[in-house]
Scaffold this motif. Structure first.
Motif: not given
Length: 443
Positions: A76-84
Motif C-alpha cells: 500500500v502506498a502509505i506503508v511504502k512511503m513510511l518505510l522509505n
C-alpha cells in the motif's frame, strides 16, 4: 512525547491504541475504511485521536513508530512511503511484547493454529495464569494492559510475523506450511515460508521450536537453514527421539529423557490432524510442567473450535457440518479426509491462487454433489465439472443449504468447507459459518 500512529482500527489497532496511551505515547489512529461503532466508542471514551475513510499523510509521516493492522499489505502506498522515510512499521504482537515479561507460546502455521492455540490454552489454564490472544478474542495489547498474565498463548499469522523484528517467544510452534495467501507474497511460496519461520528468528537454544516433522516444507527449511532454538519435532509416521510421536494408539513425548505417554482413544477431537494438534499442545504442557493427569483430562474434555468441522444438526439422518474456517485447500483436504459417508460439498468464495488437484481423490471417492457458493465459480466448474453428476451455483447461503437438503439422502453428510476466503459474499468466515448454521436450523 513519542508519536504512535496506528493504521487500521480493528481489534488489534484499538488494543494497541489503549496500551500505547497507557505507556505514554501520543496516539493517532487512522483507518482508510469506516471504523466499527464499538471501536469508535472506545476511542472517543479514551480521548484517543482518530480519523476514518482517509489517511492524513502529514500526521502519519510524523510518527516515531507505526503499528499496522495485519490486513493491510506492505504494498500500500502509505506503508511504502513510511518505510522509505525510515519509520518502523510493526505489528501489534511486536508492539505489545515489549511491555510484558510473560512466558510466550506462539503458534503459527497455514492450518491448525487456532485449534492448537485453543487446545494449548485449555491444557495450561488448569494450572497456570494464562491468556489467549493473537488472532483470537481480545487483542494481545489489550490483555497486556488489562490482565498482565504470567503466560500467553498467541495465535500468530504470517502477516503479524512480517511486522515482528525483536519478538522472541519462549516456545514457538509451526503446525504446517502449505501454499496460502500467496497474493501477499508475490506468488512466491518461498517468501511465505520465510515469513512463517520469522517466529523463530530471535530464539536461542534456551528457547524451543516445536514443529511437524512429517511436513516436507518445514523439514526442508530446517535442513537448509540454521535454527538456533532447541527443536522438538512431532510425527505420526516415524519414531522421534526428542519430541513426540505416535506409537499405535499412544502419543509418546520425550524431553531430555523425561517421557510421558498419552492414550489417544479418548481425545475429544477426531482425525489424524487433531492427533498432531494434541501432540503440539501436550509438548508445550510437558515443557511448562503441567501434570500428566491434567493433560490427559484436558485432551478428553476439549470442546473444539466453532466453524472448524463443527457438527451442527442431524436432519432426516443427514449430518450437517460447518467447516467455514477452511479458507484454503489444505484445510478442506483435512475435512474431506475426516468424513466417511457420501458428502454434498458446499465450496467457493475468494480464491487465493488455489490448486485443487490434491482434492481429486476425495471427490471421486466421497463427494456426490458440489454446490459452488461464490461470486465467481468458474475455476471450480473447470476443476470439478466433469467429476460429479451434480454441480450447481448459487450466491445465497440459504439457497445452498436448501439445494443440499434436496440432494442429500439418509446417511449422507452436507459439508460446508469452502477452501476459499469469504469476503465476496460474507463479512468473514464466522459470518459465513453462522449463516450456514441458521440456514440449517430453519430447514
Amino acid at each position: 512525547m513519542k508519536q504512535l500512529v496506528i493504521l487500521g482500527a480493528g481489534e488489534s489497532g484499538v488494543g494497541t491504541a489503549l496500551l500505547g496511551q497507557a505507556k505514554g505515547f501520543q496516539v493517532f489512529v487512522s483507518d482508510k475504511g469506516k471504523i466499527k461503532e464499538k471501536y469508535k466508542e472506545v476511542l472517543i471514551h479514551n480521548k484517543i485521536e482518530w480519523e476514518e475513510e482517509q489517511h492524513t499523510e502529514a500526521k502519519l509521516l510524523a510518527a516515531d513508530v507505526v503499528m499496522k493492522s495485519p490486513g493491510i499489505p506492505d504494498k500500500v502506498a502509505i506503508v511504502k512511503m513510511l518505510l522509505n522515510k525510515g519509520v518502523p512499521v510493526i505489528s501489534e504482537i511486536e508492539f505489545a511484547n515489549q511491555f510484558t515479561n510473560a512466558t510466550i507460546v506462539a503458534i503459527t502455521g497455514s492450518n491448525g493454529k487456532t485449534t492448537t492455540a485453543m487446545l494449548t490454552h485449555h491444557l495450561l489454564k488448569q494450572e497456570l495464569d494464562v491468556g489467549l490472544a493473537g488472532n483470537i478474542g481480545d487483542s494481545f495489547a489489550k490483555q497486556v494492559l488489562e490482565h498482565n498474565y504470567n503466560n500467553y498463548v498467541l495465535e500468530v499469522s504470517s502477516f503479524q510475523l512480517d511486522g515482528c523484528f525483536k519478538f522472541k517467544p519462549k516456545i514457538a510452534i509451526i503446525t504446517n506450511i502449505v501454499p496460502d495467501h500467496l497474493d501477499r507474497y508475490d506468488y512466491e511460496f518461498k517468501n511465505y515460508i520465510a515469513s512463517k519461520f520469522r517466529i523463530t528468528q530471535n530464539q536461542t537454544k534456551e528457547d524451543v521450536l516445536i514443529y511437524d516433522a512429517d511436513d516436507e516444507v518445514i523439514a526442508n527449511y530446517i535442513k537448509n537453514n540454521t535454527i538456533q532454538a532447541t527443536v522438538l519435532p512431532f510425527s505420526i509416521t516415524k519414531k522421534i527421539e526428542n519430541g513426540a510421536y505416535l506409537d499405535k494408539d499412544k502419543i509418546i513425548i520425550t524431553i531430555d529423557n523425561n517421557q510421558i505417554i498419552m492414550p489417544t482413544k479418548n481425545i475429544a477431537l477426531e482425525g489424524k490432524h487433531n492427533i498432531k494438534n494434541a501432540m503440539a499442545a501436550s509438548t508445550v504442557s510437558h515443557l511448562l510442567k503441567i501434570r500428566k493427569q491434567t493433560i490427559r483430562e484436558s485432551l478428553e474434555n476439549f470442546q473444539g473450535v466453532e466453524h472448524r468441522l463443527e457438527n451442527v444438526l442431524k436432519i432426516n439422518k443427514v449430518q450437517y457440518i460447518n467447516d467455514s474456517k477452511a479458507t484454503n485447500v489444505n484445510a478442506t483436504y483435512f475435512a474431506l479426509d475426516s468424513v466417511s459417508a457420501p458428502t454434498v460439498w458446499i465450496v467457493g468464495g475468494v480464491d487465493k491462487g488455489n490448486d485443487y488437484k490434491e482434492l481429486y481423490p476425495f471427490i471421486n471417492e466421497k463427494v456426490k454433489a458440489i454446490i459452488c457458493l461464490g461470486v465467481d465459480n468458474q475455476k471450480l466448474m473447470e476443476n470439478f465439472g466433469n467429476m460429479v453428476d451434480v454441480i450447481v451455483e448459487t450466491q445465497f447461503m440459504s439457497e445452498a443449504v436448501k439445494i443440499a437438503y434436496k440432494i442429500a439422502e439418509a446417511g449422507d453428510n452436507v459439508l460446508l468447507s469452502p477452501a476459499c476466503a469469504s469476503f465476496d459474499l460474507f463479512e468473514n468466515y464466522e459470518d459465513r459459518g453462522r449463516q450456514f448454521k441458521e440456514a440449517v436450523r430453519s430447514l
